[in-house]
Write a protein that holds these residues in place. Structure first.
Motif, PDB file in Angstrom:
ATOM      1  N   PRO A 213     -36.471  32.838 -42.256  1.00  0.00           N
ATOM      2  CA  PRO A 213     -35.400  32.066 -41.599  1.00  0.00           C
ATOM      3  C   PRO A 213     -35.840  30.715 -41.045  1.00  0.00           C
ATOM      4  O   PRO A 213     -35.132  29.714 -41.225  1.00  0.00           O
ATOM      5  N   ARG A 214     -36.996  30.626 -40.385  1.00  0.00           N
ATOM      6  CA  ARG A 214     -37.387  29.359 -39.759  1.00  0.00           C
ATOM      7  C   ARG A 214     -37.618  28.261 -40.808  1.00  0.00           C
ATOM      8  O   ARG A 214     -37.325  27.095 -40.559  1.00  0.00           O
ATOM      9  N   GLN A 216     -36.150  28.329 -43.924  1.00  0.00           N
ATOM     10  CA  GLN A 216     -34.857  28.092 -44.569  1.00  0.00           C
ATOM     11  C   GLN A 216     -33.962  27.209 -43.702  1.00  0.00           C
ATOM     12  O   GLN A 216     -33.238  26.342 -44.212  1.00  0.00           O
ATOM     13  N   GLU A 217     -34.030  27.420 -42.393  1.00  0.00           N
ATOM     14  CA  GLU A 217     -33.249  26.575 -41.483  1.00  0.00           C
ATOM     15  C   GLU A 217     -33.681  25.120 -41.577  1.00  0.00           C
ATOM     16  O   GLU A 217     -32.847  24.203 -41.587  1.00  0.00           O
ATOM     17  N   GLN A 218     -34.982  24.899 -41.652  1.00  0.00           N
ATOM     18  CA  GLN A 218     -35.489  23.528 -41.788  1.00  0.00           C
ATOM     19  C   GLN A 218     -35.053  22.916 -43.120  1.00  0.00           C
ATOM     20  O   GLN A 218     -34.683  21.741 -43.189  1.00  0.00           O
ATOM     21  N   ASP A 220     -32.389  23.765 -44.933  1.00  0.00           N
ATOM     22  CA  ASP A 220     -30.946  23.522 -44.919  1.00  0.00           C
ATOM     23  C   ASP A 220     -30.590  22.273 -44.126  1.00  0.00           C
ATOM     24  O   ASP A 220     -29.652  21.548 -44.474  1.00  0.00           O
TER      25      ASP A 220
END
Length: 268
Positions: A213-214, A216-218, A220
């Motif tokens: 997640p960390r 993928q968030e960056q 996105d």
């Protein structure tokens, strides 16, 4: 005499999409000591003869889109070869000593059936190599020996099955293009943050990976630049160092049985 002289002057031979199945069909057109460029792409070759090594002046060999399953070990003794394209074939293994090319600069092995088990021990010791194309194969990992490709500027690993990347990649400081999209990467070693891959005339492709997640968030929010900035932080280094190898679920492999390079190959 004039006839012989004319033959000697032929330094480039190109036979594209001619339904050639055997190297002997073109060997009579080749003057071994003078030919510098040989293009036999889009044919139906299944093998190369060992005496390919007799082409002592050859600088470029293009065998793109044939049906080659195996290469002779002698190919790596070509003394002047700088460009070798064997993409879109049916290779499952490379011959012993394949990394012995003395001056090779560009190697394209795209779209074969190669994995880390296919490579000879000296594969990553080609000091002169500037571009390596391994996309659309079956690699799940790369050995740390990749650090020996000290002059590498382009590395293409897209559309493999990579689960991890070696931290030694971070030592390839001449790298200007890194393509790792379409793999099974959940994390990226922080050492890769040593590479300057964000900016004009630089290429970094990361999409279509099952990132944690960390990351993928960056991605996105800010794309590849956001991911690269994040893996350089102390927070990420600390986080990465605390991860157990088994703590991240292994993403499933994609079905590749419809690949052109699979057709006609007997699966073990």
């Amino acid at each position: 005499m004039p006839k012989d002289k004319k033959k000697e002057e032929v330094t480039e031979v190109e036979h594209v999409d001619r339904n050639i199945t055997l190297f002997s069909q073109v060997s009579h057109m080749i003057e071994a000591e003078t030919i510098t460029r040989l293009t036999l792409s889009h044919n139906k070759l299944t093998a190369l003869p060992a005496n390919i090594a007799d082409l002592i002046s050859l600088t470029s060999l293009n065998l793109w889109n044939n049906q080659i399953e195996e290469l002779p070990s002698s190919i790596s003794s070509l003394p002047k070869l700088k460009i070798l394209n064997i993409g879109m074939n049916k290779l499952t293994i490379l011959p012993r000593g394949f990394g012995s090319f003395p001056v090779l600069e560009i190697l394209d092995l795209t779209y074969n059936n190669l994995s880390e088990r296919s490579l000879p021990g000296n594969f990553f010791f080609m000091k002169t190599l500037r571009a390596l194309y391994l996309g659309d194969n079956d690699f799940e990992m790369l050995p740390g020996d990749v650090e020996n490709l000290e002059n590498l500027q382009v590395l293409v690993l897209r559309e493999n099955d990579l689960l991890t990347l070696p931290r030694e990649l971070g030592k390839l400081t001449r790298l200007r293009e890194l393509h790792i999209q379409g793999n099974r990467l959940a994390m990226i070693p922080p050492e890769l943050g040593n590479l300057e891959l964000i900016g004009s005339k630089l290429v970094l492709r990361l999409e279509h990976n099952p990132f944690i997640p960390r990351l993928q968030e960056q991605f996105d929010a800010n794309g590849a630049a956001g991911v690269w900035s994040h893996i350089r932080t102390d927070d990420y280094r600390y986080f990465f160092g605390r991860q157990e190898p088994s703590s991240t679920p292994v993403p499933p492999k994609r079905n590749k049985e419809k690949k052109v390079s699979r057709k006609g190959i007997q699966q073990a």
